[in-house]
Design a protein around this motif. Structure first.
Motif, PDB file in Angstrom:
ATOM      1  N   LEU A  89      64.088  41.686  41.759  1.00  0.00           N
ATOM      2  CA  LEU A  89      63.739  40.537  42.587  1.00  0.00           C
ATOM      3  C   LEU A  89      62.476  39.893  42.035  1.00  0.00           C
ATOM      4  O   LEU A  89      61.437  40.540  41.916  1.00  0.00           O
ATOM      5  CB  LEU A  89      63.522  40.986  44.039  1.00  0.00           C
ATOM      6  N   GLU A  90      62.588  38.624  41.679  1.00  0.00           N
ATOM      7  CA  GLU A  90      61.437  37.852  41.194  1.00  0.00           C
ATOM      8  C   GLU A  90      61.292  36.643  42.094  1.00  0.00           C
ATOM      9  O   GLU A  90      62.122  35.731  42.059  1.00  0.00           O
ATOM     10  CB  GLU A  90      61.637  37.452  39.730  1.00  0.00           C
ATOM     11  N   GLY A  91      60.252  36.685  42.931  1.00  0.00           N
ATOM     12  CA  GLY A  91      60.093  35.649  43.946  1.00  0.00           C
ATOM     13  C   GLY A  91      61.177  35.848  44.995  1.00  0.00           C
ATOM     14  O   GLY A  91      61.229  36.867  45.657  1.00  0.00           O
ATOM     15  N   LYS A  92      62.074  34.867  45.090  1.00  0.00           N
ATOM     16  CA  LYS A  92      63.191  34.979  46.037  1.00  0.00           C
ATOM     17  C   LYS A  92      64.531  35.061  45.323  1.00  0.00           C
ATOM     18  O   LYS A  92      65.572  34.964  45.947  1.00  0.00           O
ATOM     19  CB  LYS A  92      63.181  33.777  46.985  1.00  0.00           C
ATOM     20  N   LYS A  93      64.504  35.270  43.995  1.00  0.00           N
ATOM     21  CA  LYS A  93      65.731  35.318  43.196  1.00  0.00           C
ATOM     22  C   LYS A  93      65.919  36.679  42.547  1.00  0.00           C
ATOM     23  O   LYS A  93      64.964  37.292  42.077  1.00  0.00           O
ATOM     24  CB  LYS A  93      65.659  34.277  42.062  1.00  0.00           C
ATOM     25  N   TRP A  94      67.165  37.114  42.519  1.00  0.00           N
ATOM     26  CA  TRP A  94      67.502  38.329  41.789  1.00  0.00           C
ATOM     27  C   TRP A  94      67.834  37.937  40.359  1.00  0.00           C
ATOM     28  O   TRP A  94      68.671  37.065  40.133  1.00  0.00           O
ATOM     29  CB  TRP A  94      68.708  39.024  42.420  1.00  0.00           C
ATOM     30  N   ARG A 117      55.119  45.940  35.114  1.00  0.00           N
ATOM     31  CA  ARG A 117      54.687  44.987  36.133  1.00  0.00           C
ATOM     32  C   ARG A 117      54.091  45.765  37.314  1.00  0.00           C
ATOM     33  O   ARG A 117      54.807  46.323  38.128  1.00  0.00           O
ATOM     34  CB  ARG A 117      55.861  44.139  36.612  1.00  0.00           C
ATOM     35  N   ASN A 121      57.819  46.500  43.064  1.00  0.00           N
ATOM     36  CA  ASN A 121      58.969  45.860  42.417  1.00  0.00           C
ATOM     37  C   ASN A 121      60.207  46.259  43.210  1.00  0.00           C
ATOM     38  O   ASN A 121      60.311  47.390  43.681  1.00  0.00           O
ATOM     39  CB  ASN A 121      59.117  46.361  40.985  1.00  0.00           C
TER      40      ASN A 121
END
Length: 142
Positions: A89-94, A117, A121
């Motif tokens: 998940l990055e922000g609101k997107k997979w 990172r 996560n």
């Protein structure tokens, strides 16, 4: 009298023979019906849809940056050698994470994830149009 008794025996034997023949035909018809019923039951059972599912678990939830974490799980109704793709998940997107594996003949999978990172996560796996619930992984500074 003698002719009559021979005639009676012949008629009786013929009738008995016809009765046996009729019974045999009934048995064959019955067996064919039973066989047809069994076949239709077998076909119905084999065409019943198997519900697809996939689970996820992790070897760790808190690791230092750059450490490997193993995600693993079981599948149901998913063919052997189907690709299992890790997503993050990055922000609101997979987004697709560079880690894949294949479903085994036992319906299981295992894949390693390595990330630097720092922070929380969220990972999940996608396979055959299904996605698992998300798993968080806390990555700490070394």
């Amino acid at each position: 009298m003698r002719v009559r008794s021979q005639l009676v025996r012949r008629v009786t034997a013929t009738a008995a023979g016809l009765g046996l023949a009729a019974g045999a035909i009934a048995g064959i018809v019955g067996a064919t019906s039973a066989s047809a019923e069994t076949k239709s039951t077998t076909v119905a059972a084999s065409t019943a849809a198997v519900k697809k599912s996939v689970t996820i678990d992790a070897s760790d939830w808190i690791v230092p940056a750059g450490s490997k974490v193993r995600y693993f799980g079981k599948t149901t109704g998913i063919a052997k050698n189907t690709t299992v793709q890790v997503q993050r998940l990055e922000g609101k997107k997979w987004v697709i994470f560079p880690a894949t594996t294949k479903v085994t003949s036992k319906g299981t999978y295992s894949v390693y994830v390595k990330s630097s990172r720092v922070g929380k996560n969220y990972f999940r796996v996608a396979v055959a149009g299904l996605v698992t619930k998300q798993q968080y992984l806390e990555i700490t500074k070394k």
